[in-house]
Scaffold this motif. Structure first.
Motif, short mmCIF file in Angstrom:
data_model
loop_
_atom_site.label_atom_id
_atom_site.label_comp_id
_atom_site.label_asym_id
_atom_site.label_seq_id
_atom_site.Cartn_x
_atom_site.Cartn_y
_atom_site.Cartn_z
N TYR A 123 0.70 -0.81 -0.03
CA TYR A 123 0.18 -0.17 0.42
C TYR A 123 1.20 1.22 0.02
O TYR A 123 1.85 1.59 -1.02
CB TYR A 123 -0.47 0.04 1.71
N ASN A 124 1.12 1.75 1.05
CA ASN A 124 1.52 3.39 0.93
C ASN A 124 3.39 2.95 1.18
O ASN A 124 3.15 2.19 1.85
CB ASN A 124 1.13 3.72 2.42
N PHE A 125 3.39 3.99 0.61
CA PHE A 125 5.28 3.79 1.11
C PHE A 125 5.99 5.22 2.27
O PHE A 125 5.39 6.16 1.58
CB PHE A 125 6.22 3.99 -0.29
N GLY A 126 6.55 5.16 2.74
CA GLY A 126 6.88 6.48 3.68
C GLY A 126 8.57 6.03 3.49
O GLY A 126 9.78 4.58 3.62
N VAL A 127 9.17 7.34 4.33
CA VAL A 127 10.80 7.67 4.31
C VAL A 127 11.19 8.35 6.04
O VAL A 127 9.92 9.18 5.96
CB VAL A 127 11.35 8.14 3.32
N MET A 128 11.94 7.42 6.89
CA MET A 128 12.20 8.21 8.19
C MET A 128 13.06 8.03 7.72
O MET A 128 14.46 7.67 7.41
CB MET A 128 11.78 6.77 8.97
N GLY A 129 13.44 9.46 9.31
CA GLY A 129 15.30 9.66 9.19
C GLY A 129 14.91 11.28 10.32
O GLY A 129 14.05 10.84 11.21
N LEU A 130 16.29 12.01 10.83
CA LEU A 130 16.40 12.85 11.58
C LEU A 130 16.02 14.14 10.42
O LEU A 130 16.04 14.70 9.35
CB LEU A 130 17.73 12.86 12.17
N TRP A 131 14.78 14.88 11.50
CA TRP A 131 14.47 15.87 10.48
C TRP A 131 15.06 17.19 11.23
O TRP A 131 15.59 17.14 12.81
CB TRP A 131 13.14 16.07 10.22
N GLN A 162 9.50 2.59 4.19
CA GLN A 162 8.41 1.54 5.02
C GLN A 162 7.48 1.41 4.25
O GLN A 162 7.28 2.17 2.89
CB GLN A 162 7.50 1.99 5.74
N VAL A 163 6.78 -0.30 3.90
CA VAL A 163 5.78 -0.15 2.85
C VAL A 163 4.45 -0.60 3.89
O VAL A 163 4.87 -1.87 4.62
CB VAL A 163 6.14 -0.92 1.34
N GLU A 164 3.15 -0.23 3.63
CA GLU A 164 2.30 -1.27 4.54
C GLU A 164 1.75 -1.79 4.54
O GLU A 164 1.68 -2.05 2.13
CB GLU A 164 1.25 -0.18 4.86
N GLN A 165 1.23 -2.66 4.13
CA GLN A 165 0.21 -3.55 3.67
C GLN A 165 -0.80 -4.40 3.71
O GLN A 165 -2.05 -3.35 4.95
CB GLN A 165 1.57 -5.38 4.23
N MET A 166 -1.93 -4.53 2.87
CA MET A 166 -2.85 -5.09 2.73
C MET A 166 -3.09 -6.18 2.13
O MET A 166 -2.65 -7.28 1.38
CB MET A 166 -3.20 -4.23 1.54
N VAL A 177 17.04 1.88 2.52
CA VAL A 177 17.09 0.59 4.06
C VAL A 177 16.14 -0.31 4.11
O VAL A 177 15.53 0.86 4.73
CB VAL A 177 17.99 0.73 5.21
N SER A 178 15.89 -1.04 4.52
CA SER A 178 14.40 -1.19 5.45
C SER A 178 14.72 -3.00 5.97
O SER A 178 15.37 -3.31 5.91
CB SER A 178 13.21 -1.52 4.14
N GLY A 179 14.02 -2.78 6.52
CA GLY A 179 13.22 -4.41 7.31
C GLY A 179 12.45 -4.76 8.32
O GLY A 179 11.48 -3.63 8.54
N SER A 180 12.05 -5.62 8.64
CA SER A 180 11.44 -6.40 10.01
C SER A 180 11.48 -7.08 10.37
O SER A 180 11.76 -8.11 9.88
CB SER A 180 9.98 -5.90 9.07
#
Length: 478
Positions: A183-191, A350-354, A421-424
């Motif tokens: 579903y949606n894709f996100g990017v995370m880090g420092l702001w 991040q990729v969310e799932q359906m 980079v991603s992982g779970s």
């Protein structure tokens, strides 16, 4: 806002054409409210589509029950896309149940063998239900949906970002078959405050040494170096996971996510958690009171100029759109600095799932609905209503008018060389008492408050990983 789970895949350049989706949206109602939308019309092909006006003939039962997580994205997108789908498929009816605690609502139905036909599950309190469905092999095989052609005549799978459909979070059994849909894709880090950095000529740090050197700059500007969402230390994964990749590469990520106890005795562990210890102990590095703050409080403090850096994702700007801030504040996204001298800045993705449960009463209509979600109309609706960006090629430019300039530029930062980079965590054994994320991240609060040493922490996690491995081996999952 609940944190999201990450997809098990580490790659740079894979996400070059994709916009970042986050947790933020204008729709934040928390009311669980089932709704039924009315009927409509469309063309499609194969098992995942139908001719206009032929819904009842094609699907038998033209009614679809869907359950969706109602968090930062709200529910407006789901109401809107359901209405559009029903216009495309005359005679169909979609019933929507949305809630921040969607797992509590659907779990009894799943246990009773009467699950919804389609589910979007997110949020740290909800996603364990997905792990259970994967362990129980209780999800429908979706491979045919992604093998089927789009209106353009090309397989849908070619529309999805490279590498996503082959990841273990989407194809969990290693047989190449797809059981979870992206579903949606996100990017995370420092702001950081871009206006502050630009106006004072402060260079964004490319390495952790440079970041800690900015502590002097922070003092000059009457702020701490760093804060985070203290009551929810899981946010720290947004810098920890990229730092693990920077220090130890994919091998270290595999150790960390697959419960190799030796990770907690490794040089990578020492380097990465050493960053946390330095933030906790160095004068002015951690904003006072951080550990006791929730996400909104710490984020507001950052916006008001009380710290230079904070971890967060692409939902950040929209989530805090009404929060007070210092004069001239502008959102700036740094990513995560390198632990080496190469200065390769990274970002957690991040990729969310359906999913469609295997026992769904109307699986073919659910497949048609799933496929429709990847249409251009749906992708744009998702950005307009939820401020989300789907994990498809070209999505950033397709939805540019609906997302902020900051969000668009973050996607372009990944596009121009920021390492993704991603992982779970691998699912633990069925019936295990362990929640891997909680075991790893919750004790960090005690590290940051100087009540737990790194040696004590690593010894505890070594035992936890050893026990998780033992349980997996006993159930033949290792």
């Amino acid at each position: 806002m609940s944190k999201k789970k990450w997809i098990t895949l580490a790659m740079a350049a894979v996400f070059l054409t994709l916009p970042l989706a986050g947790c933020g949206s204008n729709n934040t109602s928390n009311n669980a409210a089932p709704s039924a939308t009315a009927a409509a019309e469309a063309s499609a092909e194969g098992s995942a589509s139908a001719s206009p006006g032929a819904a009842a003939e094609t699907f038998g039962n033209p009614e679809l029950n869907i359950a969706v997580f109602q968090g930062g994205y709200g529910r407006d997108y789901w109401d809107s896309v359901a209405a559009e789908f029903m216009k495309e498929y005359p005679g169909t009816k979609i019933n929507i149940t949305a809630s921040p605690k969607i797992a509590e609502l659907v779990r009894p139905k799943i246990v009773a063998g009467n699950p919804p036909d389609f589910m979007y599950i997110s949020g740290s309190d909800n996603t364990p239900i997905l792990d259970g469905l994967v362990k129980d092999k209780a999800l429908l095989d979706l491979t045919d949906v992604f093998d089927s052609n789009t209106e353009a005549g090309t397989p849908l799978k070619l529309q999805i970002l490279p590498g996503v459909l082959t990841s273990s979070s989407i194809a969990p059994y290693g047989d190449g078959k797809i059981y979870l849909a992206p579903y949606n894709f996100g990017v995370m880090g420092l702001w950081y405050n871009k206006n502050l950095f630009d106006s004072k000529g402060i260079a964004t740090p490319k390495t952790w040494d440079e970041l800690f050197a900015d502590n002097a700059v922070a003092k000059e500007n009457d702020r701490a170096l760093f804060t985070y969402q203290g009551l929810y230390p899981g946010y720290l994964e947004e810098m920890i996971v990229p730092a693990i990749a920077s220090a130890g590469g994919q091998e270290a990520l595999d150790q960390f996510f697959n419960y190799d106890p030796e990770f907690w005795k490794s040089e990578t562990y020492t380097k990465v958690w050493g960053l946390l210890e330095k933030i906790a102990t160095e004068d002015n590095a951690l904003m006072k009171g951080t550990v006791a703050l929730n996400h909104t409080q710490s984020q507001t403090s950052f916006l008001q100029g009380k710290s230079m850096f904070i971890p967060n994702g692409t939902w950040f700007e929209d989530e805090m759109k009404d929060a007070p801030r210092e004069d001239g504040f502008q959102f700036g996204f740094l990513g995560v600095p390198s632990l080496g001298a190469d200065g390769k800045v990274m970002a957690l993705t991040q990729v969310e799932q359906m999913v469609i449960p295997a026992k769904a009463k109307n699986p073919e209509l659910a497949k048609a609905f799933l496929k429709y979600l990847y249409s251009e109309k749906s992708i744009k609706l998702n950005a307009e209503k939820a401020k989300g960006v789907m994990a498809v090629n070209g999505a950033p430019d397709l939805v540019k008018e609906y997302i902020s300039e900051t969000t668009y530029n973050i996607y372009k930062a990944v596009d121009s060389g920021m390492v993704a980079v991603s992982g779970s965590f691998k699912p633990v054994a069925k019936g295990s008492k362990f929640n891997a994320s909680d075991e790893v991240y919750k004790p960090i609060s005690s590290i940051m408050s100087k009540q737990l040493t790194l040696d004590e922490y690593s010894a505890k996690l070594y035992k936890v990983y050893t026990q998780i491995q033992k349980e997996l081996q006993e159930q033949g999952q290792q």
